[in-house]
Design an enzyme around this catalytic site. Sequence first.
Site, PDB file in Angstrom:
ATOM      1  N   ARG A   1       1.192  -1.564  -0.412  1.00  0.00           N
ATOM      2  CA  ARG A   1      -0.167   0.153   0.359  1.00  0.00           C
ATOM      3  C   ARG A   1       0.852   1.280   0.018  1.00  0.00           C
ATOM      4  O   ARG A   1       1.615   1.411   0.847  1.00  0.00           O
ATOM      5  CB  ARG A   1      -1.438  -0.301   1.207  1.00  0.00           C
ATOM      6  CG  ARG A   1      -2.196  -1.144   1.519  1.00  0.00           C
ATOM      7  CD  ARG A   1      -3.003  -0.740   0.499  1.00  0.00           C
ATOM      8  NE  ARG A   1      -4.156  -1.629   0.026  1.00  0.00           N
ATOM      9  CZ  ARG A   1      -5.095  -2.077  -1.003  1.00  0.00           C
ATOM     10  NH1 ARG A   1      -4.624  -1.423  -2.112  1.00  0.00           N
ATOM     11  NH2 ARG A   1      -5.926  -3.082  -0.606  1.00  0.00           N
TER      12      ARG A   1
ATOM     13  N   ALA B   1     -10.289  -7.655  -0.916  1.00  0.00           N
ATOM     14  CA  ALA B   1     -11.550  -6.102  -1.198  1.00  0.00           C
ATOM     15  C   ALA B   1     -11.236  -5.479  -2.852  1.00  0.00           C
ATOM     16  O   ALA B   1     -10.178  -5.951  -3.373  1.00  0.00           O
ATOM     17  CB  ALA B   1     -11.227  -5.152  -0.515  1.00  0.00           C
TER      18      ALA B   1
ATOM     19  N   GLU C   1     -13.937  -9.984  -6.048  1.00  0.00           N
ATOM     20  CA  GLU C   1     -12.557 -10.034  -5.812  1.00  0.00           C
ATOM     21  C   GLU C   1     -12.074 -11.406  -5.056  1.00  0.00           C
ATOM     22  O   GLU C   1     -10.468 -11.314  -4.821  1.00  0.00           O
ATOM     23  CB  GLU C   1     -12.686  -8.799  -4.877  1.00  0.00           C
ATOM     24  CG  GLU C   1     -13.375  -7.306  -5.264  1.00  0.00           C
ATOM     25  CD  GLU C   1     -12.235  -7.092  -5.664  1.00  0.00           C
ATOM     26  OE1 GLU C   1     -10.739  -7.166  -5.470  1.00  0.00           O
ATOM     27  OE2 GLU C   1     -11.983  -6.588  -7.197  1.00  0.00           O
TER      28      GLU C   1
ATOM     29  N   GLU D   1      -8.217 -12.502  -5.938  1.00  0.00           N
ATOM     30  CA  GLU D   1      -7.241 -12.392  -5.154  1.00  0.00           C
ATOM     31  C   GLU D   1      -7.122 -13.311  -4.376  1.00  0.00           C
ATOM     32  O   GLU D   1      -5.794 -13.298  -3.785  1.00  0.00           O
ATOM     33  CB  GLU D   1      -7.779 -11.133  -4.142  1.00  0.00           C
ATOM     34  CG  GLU D   1      -7.859  -9.667  -4.383  1.00  0.00           C
ATOM     35  CD  GLU D   1      -7.568  -8.497  -4.130  1.00  0.00           C
ATOM     36  OE1 GLU D   1      -8.408  -8.445  -2.959  1.00  0.00           O
ATOM     37  OE2 GLU D   1      -8.062  -7.328  -4.363  1.00  0.00           O
TER      38      GLU D   1
ATOM     39  N   GLY E   1     -14.222  11.490   8.410  1.00  0.00           N
ATOM     40  CA  GLY E   1     -13.867  13.017   8.784  1.00  0.00           C
ATOM     41  C   GLY E   1     -13.500  13.852   7.985  1.00  0.00           C
ATOM     42  O   GLY E   1     -13.558  14.633   7.252  1.00  0.00           O
TER      43      GLY E   1
ATOM     44  N   GLU F   1      -0.776  -6.204  -7.146  1.00  0.00           N
ATOM     45  CA  GLU F   1      -1.785  -6.733  -6.627  1.00  0.00           C
ATOM     46  C   GLU F   1      -0.470  -8.154  -7.777  1.00  0.00           C
ATOM     47  O   GLU F   1      -1.275  -9.327  -7.294  1.00  0.00           O
ATOM     48  CB  GLU F   1      -2.606  -7.101  -7.927  1.00  0.00           C
ATOM     49  CG  GLU F   1      -3.453  -6.075  -6.876  1.00  0.00           C
ATOM     50  CD  GLU F   1      -5.411  -5.981  -7.772  1.00  0.00           C
ATOM     51  OE1 GLU F   1      -5.656  -7.599  -8.988  1.00  0.00           O
ATOM     52  OE2 GLU F   1      -5.850  -6.081  -6.903  1.00  0.00           O
TER      53      GLU F   1
END
Length: 194
Positions: free
Chosen positions: A65, A77, A94, A98, A117, A146
């Site tokens: 990430r 996901a 997915e 995955e 927020g 991936e």
Amino acid sequence: MTISHAYEVRAQHERFKGPVFRVVTDDVAMPGGRVAGRDYLQHVGSVGVVAVDGDGQVVLIRQYRHPVRQHMWEVPAGLADVPGEELPSLAARELAEEAELVAGRLDLLLDLHTSPGCSNERIRLFLARDLRPVDASFEFERHDEEAELEVRRFDLDAAVSMALAGEITNGPTVAGLLAAARVRDAGWNGLRPA
């Protein structure tokens, strides 16, 4: 205490538009008559799949990430970026792409706003059970991050302990693991239909 103020959006200004999200500023009417700017991400939405096998093991993927510059353990996901695709179908897709798995049973586990927020992103988490490998004819080519996915199974309680120890920090994954452990302990009761 009753809340009666409507927080009307008087204007919206787009700051950035990309394929996954937009950054906007809304001019919002506040209590007392003041108008305040509120910046946030408008996100396409997503799904996650907490896949638990017959041995009580949960399927996690390890993926890079970039915003946090690290590999993270996560549930499978994906983005809700295909117009008209139903969320249970997206979850099944997915899981196949995955983790190379098909679920015989898919239930709605929970809905989660990831960062209310600063974003309107909502992820719907599904509980997948009765797992089996995808059909031998299934083909999917992974690209970019991936391409290096690692798929592994962990005992559900061990995965919860990893989350509590700070080894799993992806918010939807932590919430999904805790929810799956809770419904497992309740005899898989309290689930909503997918």
